[in-house]
Design a protein around this motif. Sequence first.
Motif, PDB file in Angstrom:
ATOM      1  N   ILE A  20       0.853  -1.189   0.000  1.00 25.43           N
ATOM      2  CA  ILE A  20       0.000   0.000   0.000  1.00 25.43           C
ATOM      3  C   ILE A  20       0.888   1.238   0.000  1.00 25.43           C
ATOM      4  O   ILE A  20       1.920   1.272   0.668  1.00 25.43           O
ATOM      5  N   ILE A  21       0.482   2.257  -0.720  1.00 29.02           N
ATOM      6  CA  ILE A  21       1.289   3.471  -0.767  1.00 29.02           C
ATOM      7  C   ILE A  21       1.085   4.274   0.523  1.00 29.02           C
ATOM      8  O   ILE A  21       0.046   4.198   1.169  1.00 29.02           O
ATOM      9  N   PRO A  22       2.094   5.052   0.948  1.00 31.48           N
ATOM     10  CA  PRO A  22       2.065   5.701   2.258  1.00 31.48           C
ATOM     11  C   PRO A  22       0.867   6.615   2.506  1.00 31.48           C
ATOM     12  O   PRO A  22       0.334   6.636   3.619  1.00 31.48           O
ATOM     13  N   TYR A  23       0.414   7.365   1.502  1.00 34.56           N
ATOM     14  CA  TYR A  23      -0.638   8.327   1.803  1.00 34.56           C
ATOM     15  C   TYR A  23      -1.943   7.616   2.147  1.00 34.56           C
ATOM     16  O   TYR A  23      -2.754   8.140   2.926  1.00 34.56           O
ATOM     17  N   ILE A  24      -2.163   6.426   1.602  1.00 37.41           N
ATOM     18  CA  ILE A  24      -3.360   5.659   1.964  1.00 37.41           C
ATOM     19  C   ILE A  24      -3.236   5.152   3.399  1.00 37.41           C
ATOM     20  O   ILE A  24      -4.198   5.202   4.174  1.00 37.41           O
ATOM     21  N   ILE A  25      -2.048   4.679   3.765  1.00 40.12           N
ATOM     22  CA  ILE A  25      -1.820   4.255   5.159  1.00 40.12           C
ATOM     23  C   ILE A  25      -2.101   5.411   6.107  1.00 40.12           C
ATOM     24  O   ILE A  25      -2.776   5.256   7.140  1.00 40.12           O
ATOM     25  N   ASN A  26      -1.613   6.588   5.768  1.00 37.48           N
ATOM     26  CA  ASN A  26      -1.825   7.757   6.635  1.00 37.48           C
ATOM     27  C   ASN A  26      -3.303   8.129   6.726  1.00 37.48           C
ATOM     28  O   ASN A  26      -3.795   8.503   7.805  1.00 37.48           O
ATOM     29  N   VAL A  68       5.482   7.501   7.058  1.00 43.80           N
ATOM     30  CA  VAL A  68       4.324   7.029   7.833  1.00 43.80           C
ATOM     31  C   VAL A  68       4.720   6.972   9.314  1.00 43.80           C
ATOM     32  O   VAL A  68       4.815   5.900   9.908  1.00 43.80           O
ATOM     33  N   PRO A  69       4.962   8.118   9.941  1.00 46.04           N
ATOM     34  CA  PRO A  69       5.499   8.124  11.309  1.00 46.04           C
ATOM     35  C   PRO A  69       4.607   7.453  12.342  1.00 46.04           C
ATOM     36  O   PRO A  69       5.092   7.035  13.395  1.00 46.04           O
ATOM     37  N   ALA A 116      14.278   2.644  11.170  1.00 50.28           N
ATOM     38  CA  ALA A 116      13.224   3.216  12.024  1.00 50.28           C
ATOM     39  C   ALA A 116      13.372   4.717  12.178  1.00 50.28           C
ATOM     40  O   ALA A 116      14.482   5.239  12.348  1.00 50.28           O
ATOM     41  N   GLY A 117      12.246   5.420  12.163  1.00 48.82           N
ATOM     42  CA  GLY A 117      12.250   6.868  12.362  1.00 48.82           C
ATOM     43  C   GLY A 117      12.157   7.254  13.824  1.00 48.82           C
ATOM     44  O   GLY A 117      12.517   8.366  14.203  1.00 48.82           O
ATOM     45  N   HIS A 118      11.676   6.340  14.667  1.00 49.21           N
ATOM     46  CA  HIS A 118      11.616   6.538  16.124  1.00 49.21           C
ATOM     47  C   HIS A 118      11.419   5.157  16.752  1.00 49.21           C
ATOM     48  O   HIS A 118      11.044   4.185  16.050  1.00 49.21           O
ATOM     49  N   PRO A 119      11.673   4.987  18.049  1.00 59.40           N
ATOM     50  CA  PRO A 119      11.602   3.654  18.656  1.00 59.40           C
ATOM     51  C   PRO A 119      10.263   2.954  18.469  1.00 59.40           C
ATOM     52  O   PRO A 119      10.219   1.729  18.293  1.00 59.40           O
ATOM     53  N   GLY A 120       9.170   3.700  18.483  1.00 57.84           N
ATOM     54  CA  GLY A 120       7.854   3.097  18.366  1.00 57.84           C
ATOM     55  C   GLY A 120       7.573   2.464  17.019  1.00 57.84           C
ATOM     56  O   GLY A 120       6.583   1.742  16.870  1.00 57.84           O
TER      57      GLY A 120
END
Length: 358
Positions: A20-26, A68-69, A116-120
């Motif tokens: 799935i492309i990112p904007y749909i995930i968001n 997709v943060p 990863a962009g952050h630990p979560g």
Amino acid sequence: AVKACESAYNHGYTIGGSLIIPYIINEIMEEVHKIRPDVIFYGEGWTMSTQLTKEGYTMTTQANSTQVPGFSFFSDTIRDLLRGSTFDATAPGFVTGDHSSRDLLEACFMGAPYWAGHPGQSINYVSCHDNHTLFDRIALAAPEAPGDVLIRMNNLAAAFCILSQGVPFFQAGEEMLRTKPDGHGGVVENSYNAPDSVNSMKWNDLSKPEYQDVYNYYKGLIAFRKAHPALRLSTFAEVDANVSVVNGLANKVAAYEVKGGVNGETAEGIFLAFNANKADAQVKLPAGEWHICVNGEKAGVTSLGTASGTVTVPALSAVILVKGEVESGAPETTVPETTAPEAPAEPKPAGFNWGAVA
């Protein structure tokens, strides 16, 4: 997809991010969070050979995590580090004898695999719906190890995975040494098309002391993580400021110190040591008296004893210590009664030295 997730979020709607492309995930996350802001979104972010029909689009993969943060990804980085490569069933990992990279161990413990962009965003796991169960995978990599040693390896992997920064995850039944025997002396890797004799939970195993001990060990690790917010930091800035690597240790020994007072943490500090050697290791502690809450046999939030100066980390074990006041007394060791019918007995896989778990 957005409307489907709005109506299905209560049923654990699964998203294959890499398709799935990112904007749909968001958009999906935004709409669902209007209804339930506590819903967690995660999925597989593998780089696939998907052919895009339009230019300028990317897929929701680990490599594109910053797009997709709010979305998390299964970390094959920590999985393969701890148990061995998924693409070579007998290859060792950290807990089964591999001389794993200290830098990679550090990154995974910090919740900071390279993508990863952050630990979560890091879903830390060593077993899930695909591939071998943790116990089967360990036994394949260490076929000569007796059952009690396989259990120590299993618990060492669980301790590192559950207590690292990021989001812990484990397959149902990992806490009771789940295995998937094929009925012919081997084990099944991907069992999506296998019968209940392979996939069923062997609940009666919990009547055996060895399995009870593992169940309670996992329960104690979860309780310890829940009791210590410093293990659940949300940014790399927080991690960098409050988690430090202990240097100068023996090969296949890793240790980390976590400061108290961060993120609501009430302890003065937490010290976590992991020994993947077949011999005990001595690790120097920071100044002061430290309470041992996790060792090679038990885990929880109560003190199992104290240590100062140095601590002995038994072979193939984790030792987790807390500085400051902790509860006294033995950790809870009860297992819920089970009445589920037992699946037909299956022979143990040939070539495994089951020892204590036979």
